[in-house]
Structure formats: C-alpha cells, structure tokens
Write a protein that holds these residues in place. Structure first.
Motif, PDB file in Angstrom:
ATOM      1  N   TYR A 124      -8.065  46.241  -2.989  1.00  0.00           N
ATOM      2  CA  TYR A 124      -7.502  45.152  -3.780  1.00  0.00           C
ATOM      3  C   TYR A 124      -8.005  45.172  -5.214  1.00  0.00           C
ATOM      4  CZ  TYR A 124      -5.827  42.901   0.493  1.00  0.00           C
ATOM      5  OH  TYR A 124      -5.165  42.615   1.659  1.00  0.00           O
ATOM      6  N   ARG A 125      -7.203  44.587  -6.091  1.00  0.00           N
ATOM      7  CA  ARG A 125      -7.613  44.327  -7.466  1.00  0.00           C
ATOM      8  C   ARG A 125      -8.315  42.967  -7.508  1.00  0.00           C
ATOM      9  NH1 ARG A 125      -4.159  47.775 -10.354  1.00  0.00           N
ATOM     10  NH2 ARG A 125      -2.302  48.393  -9.164  1.00  0.00           N
ATOM     11  N   THR A 126      -9.259  42.816  -8.414  1.00  0.00           N
ATOM     12  CA  THR A 126      -9.871  41.504  -8.606  1.00  0.00           C
ATOM     13  C   THR A 126      -9.082  40.669  -9.600  1.00  0.00           C
ATOM     14  OG1 THR A 126     -11.350  42.417 -10.293  1.00  0.00           O
ATOM     15  CG2 THR A 126     -12.197  42.280  -8.029  1.00  0.00           C
ATOM     16  N   ASP A 127      -8.350  41.313 -10.485  1.00  0.00           N
ATOM     17  CA  ASP A 127      -7.499  40.631 -11.458  1.00  0.00           C
ATOM     18  C   ASP A 127      -6.272  41.491 -11.702  1.00  0.00           C
ATOM     19  OD1 ASP A 127      -9.179  38.249 -12.469  1.00  0.00           O
ATOM     20  OD2 ASP A 127     -10.560  39.936 -12.658  1.00  0.00           O
TER      21      ASP A 127
ATOM     22  N   TRP B 245     -15.818  41.004   2.168  1.00  0.00           N
ATOM     23  CA  TRP B 245     -15.519  41.762   0.954  1.00  0.00           C
ATOM     24  C   TRP B 245     -16.423  41.266  -0.154  1.00  0.00           C
ATOM     25  CZ3 TRP B 245     -12.214  38.414   3.385  1.00  0.00           C
ATOM     26  CH2 TRP B 245     -11.873  37.232   2.722  1.00  0.00           C
ATOM     27  N   LYS B 246     -16.625  42.116  -1.164  1.00  0.00           N
ATOM     28  CA  LYS B 246     -17.482  41.789  -2.299  1.00  0.00           C
ATOM     29  C   LYS B 246     -16.631  41.881  -3.559  1.00  0.00           C
ATOM     30  CE  LYS B 246     -21.526  43.578   0.150  1.00  0.00           C
ATOM     31  NZ  LYS B 246     -22.678  44.506   0.147  1.00  0.00           N
ATOM     32  N   ALA B 247     -16.555  40.778  -4.286  1.00  0.00           N
ATOM     33  CA  ALA B 247     -15.623  40.728  -5.416  1.00  0.00           C
ATOM     34  C   ALA B 247     -16.110  39.731  -6.460  1.00  0.00           C
ATOM     35  CB  ALA B 247     -14.235  40.329  -4.899  1.00  0.00           C
ATOM     36  N   ASP B 248     -15.198  39.317  -7.314  1.00  0.00           N
ATOM     37  CA  ASP B 248     -15.463  38.272  -8.288  1.00  0.00           C
ATOM     38  C   ASP B 248     -15.184  36.920  -7.642  1.00  0.00           C
ATOM     39  OD1 ASP B 248     -12.720  38.460  -8.029  1.00  0.00           O
ATOM     40  OD2 ASP B 248     -12.303  38.236 -10.168  1.00  0.00           O
TER      41      ASP B 248
ATOM     42  N   GLU C 119     -11.230  34.785  -4.785  1.00  0.00           N
ATOM     43  CA  GLU C 119     -10.897  33.471  -5.330  1.00  0.00           C
ATOM     44  C   GLU C 119     -11.382  32.398  -4.355  1.00  0.00           C
ATOM     45  OE1 GLU C 119      -7.013  31.284  -7.408  1.00  0.00           O
ATOM     46  OE2 GLU C 119      -6.751  33.115  -6.233  1.00  0.00           O
ATOM     47  N   ALA C 120     -11.823  31.273  -4.900  1.00  0.00           N
ATOM     48  CA  ALA C 120     -12.298  30.163  -4.076  1.00  0.00           C
ATOM     49  C   ALA C 120     -12.071  28.861  -4.822  1.00  0.00           C
ATOM     50  CB  ALA C 120     -13.781  30.335  -3.740  1.00  0.00           C
ATOM     51  N   SER C 121     -12.164  27.766  -4.095  1.00  0.00           N
ATOM     52  CA  SER C 121     -11.865  26.465  -4.682  1.00  0.00           C
ATOM     53  C   SER C 121     -12.911  26.020  -5.706  1.00  0.00           C
ATOM     54  CB  SER C 121     -11.765  25.405  -3.578  1.00  0.00           C
ATOM     55  OG  SER C 121     -13.040  25.171  -2.989  1.00  0.00           O
ATOM     56  N   TYR C 122     -12.503  25.074  -6.506  1.00  0.00           N
ATOM     57  CA  TYR C 122     -13.389  24.442  -7.491  1.00  0.00           C
ATOM     58  C   TYR C 122     -14.681  23.998  -6.812  1.00  0.00           C
ATOM     59  CZ  TYR C 122     -14.789  20.930 -11.031  1.00  0.00           C
ATOM     60  OH  TYR C 122     -15.465  20.200 -11.969  1.00  0.00           O
ATOM     61  N   ALA C 123     -14.572  23.355  -5.653  1.00  0.00           N
ATOM     62  CA  ALA C 123     -15.747  22.838  -4.952  1.00  0.00           C
ATOM     63  C   ALA C 123     -16.677  23.952  -4.490  1.00  0.00           C
ATOM     64  CB  ALA C 123     -15.319  21.991  -3.755  1.00  0.00           C
ATOM     65  N   THR C 124     -16.120  25.076  -4.063  1.00  0.00           N
ATOM     66  CA  THR C 124     -16.952  26.211  -3.643  1.00  0.00           C
ATOM     67  C   THR C 124     -17.771  26.726  -4.810  1.00  0.00           C
ATOM     68  OG1 THR C 124     -15.263  26.850  -2.025  1.00  0.00           O
ATOM     69  CG2 THR C 124     -16.946  28.482  -2.563  1.00  0.00           C
TER      70      THR C 124
ATOM     71  N   GLY D 201     -15.800  30.643 -13.062  1.00  0.00           N
ATOM     72  CA  GLY D 201     -15.848  31.821 -12.207  1.00  0.00           C
ATOM     73  C   GLY D 201     -16.872  32.826 -12.677  1.00  0.00           C
ATOM     74  N   VAL D 202     -17.007  33.905 -11.923  1.00  0.00           N
ATOM     75  CA  VAL D 202     -17.904  35.005 -12.276  1.00  0.00           C
ATOM     76  C   VAL D 202     -17.172  36.322 -12.028  1.00  0.00           C
ATOM     77  CG1 VAL D 202     -20.094  33.822 -11.907  1.00  0.00           C
ATOM     78  CG2 VAL D 202     -18.949  34.884  -9.966  1.00  0.00           C
ATOM     79  N   PRO D 203     -17.502  37.385 -12.780  1.00  0.00           N
ATOM     80  CA  PRO D 203     -16.756  38.638 -12.681  1.00  0.00           C
ATOM     81  C   PRO D 203     -17.144  39.526 -11.515  1.00  0.00           C
ATOM     82  CG  PRO D 203     -18.419  38.818 -14.387  1.00  0.00           C
ATOM     83  CD  PRO D 203     -18.451  37.397 -13.922  1.00  0.00           C
TER      84      PRO D 203
END
Length: 251
Positions: free
Chosen positions: A80-83, A101-104, A193-198, A212-214
């Motif tokens: 997968y692509r991260t962006d 998985w390990k991603a942004d 990707e994850a929610s604002y609360a996460t 977010g973080v890269p």
C-alpha cells in the motif's frame, strides 16, 4: 493521507460486512468486557509512555507487543501507499492471532459533525463512516478511538483475515498503546489512518489539516475479535487489554 472515505454507495456496502465473529474464551464473560479497571479517564488523555492509553494493572507494554510481532509474514498480495502519489511500500503482515502493518498516521475526522470535526475544520470532511453505532448514527471521530482499513481489493481483503467493523485494534506509537476499533474504510490502495481521538490519545497532533505523523505507527488488529457496540470504548479497551495479554503469551 487526508482523502475522503468511501462514497455513500460504497459505505452502504461496507456496512454489510460486520458479522458475528468468534471471540476468544477470555472474552466470553460480558462482565470481563466491561471491567472498570480497564479504562480510566477520557480517551483523549495522553497516556504514560509504555502503557496502554486505556490503562490497566496488567497492561501490556508497547515493547512487548512489538517484540511479539517479529518479522513480517506478508499476507497482502501487494503493498500500500501511505499517501496518494507515493510509492507502494507498506505490506500487511500476519500472525496466527493478528494482522499488522507499520505506516504513517493521517487524521480521519469523518462521521458526526462536532466542534473538532466538521466541514470548516476539515475541507475533506464526510458525514458518513463505513460502520455505524448501535443506534444507527455515524461514528464520532473526535471522541471514539478507531482506525481505518483499506476497502477490500485484490491487494488485501480484510474480512477474509478476520478484520471487520468493530474488530479490536492496538495502535502503537513511541512507547504508547491506544486500543481502538476498526471504524471506517478508506481507498483501496492507501493505508495508515486513524480517528482524531486515536491520534490525540497517542500524543499526536490531531488537526485534520496539519496533524498526524509521517511514519512510526504500528497498527495491530486482533483476528476475529469484535466489540458488538462499536461506540463502546470501555468495552474495546477492556477487550484490547485481554487480547494483548493472550497475544503476548501465545508465542
């Protein structure tokens, strides 16, 4: 990866995906799923390092979860692509009991309109999430820790590996663990990707425009787990702690 979630038509299809799943014996006791010791304080509070955000006397440390994952045994057919526009570098990996998985981490603010998540704060805001609460309303990204999984595709079909709406997840970042649920689906070729609360619970900037973080985030979803009331974070946190203990113990 601030991109819209599924269109309403696709979201309707995704909503049909959740089904009754096998839950480990340790989670069959309803009282155990609502153990008050498993959750202290609101989900948005930044947790101590090396402790799950939900807190527990028998919590599993981030370092233990990461050590248990080991090397990646790739279960996705591709990566997968991260962006959008970036190279496809992220595989989905599997163990007997989990996928990871390990991603942004990009911010998902979709669902119910709130002071934090709305069309003004997020130009790509969508009023729908792929999965909904027990009362039929869409999820509240500002208060509910959830993660986003890619829509099923030839790259990977999450339901075939026990990953559906309401599945329990552990998100690990810089020594912190936040328990969450699978709450939304995203594009077929993007992940991370994850929610604002996460994000907020992990100490990550949660602004939909600039947060977010890269890199450096590990997403672990426990196979065939499910919180029946997807909005019940207390139950998700309690189930996450128990599943994490089992996961670390069953080497």
């Amino acid at each position: 990866m601030r991109v819209p979630s599924l269109t309403p038509a696709l979201a309707g299809v995704a909503l049909l995906a959740p089904a009754a799943l096998h839950v480990p014996a340790a989670l069959n006791d309803p009282a155990a799923l609502h153990d008050p010791a498993a959750l202290h304080g609101p989900a948005a509070v930044t947790p101590p390092r090396n402790r799950p955000a939900a807190g527990s006397q028998s919590a599993v440390a981030a370092i233990e979860l990461l050590a248990r994952l080991g090397e990646c045994h790739q279960i996705s057919r591709g990566r997968y692509r991260t962006d959008a526009g970036r190279p496809a570098t992220v595989p989905v990996c599997g163990t007997r009991d989990a996928v990871f998985w390990k991603a942004d981490l990009d911010i998902d603010c979709d669902g119910r309109s709130t002071a934090r998540c709305n069309r003004r704060t997020d130009p790509q805001f969508a009023t729908m999430t792929a999965y909904q609460q027990s009362d039929g309303r869409h999820l509240n990204a500002a208060t509910l820790p959830y993660i986003v999984v890619p829509a099923p595709s030839r790259i990977w079909n999450p339901p075939k590996h026990g990953v559906r709406g309401g599945s329990v997840a552990a998100v690990v970042y810089r020594g912190r663990v936040q328990y969450a649920v699978v709450g939304d689906t995203g594009p077929r070729d993007l992940i991370g990707e994850a929610s604002y609360a996460t994000a907020r619970a992990l100490g990550i900037g949660a602004d939909p425009r600039s947060g977010g973080v890269p890199s450096g985030v590990t997403y672990i979803v426990f196979k065939h787990s499910r919180v029946h009331r997807i909005e019940d974070h207390t139950a998700a946190a309690a189930a996450g702690v128990r599943l994490a203990r089992l996961f670390v113990a069953n080497r």
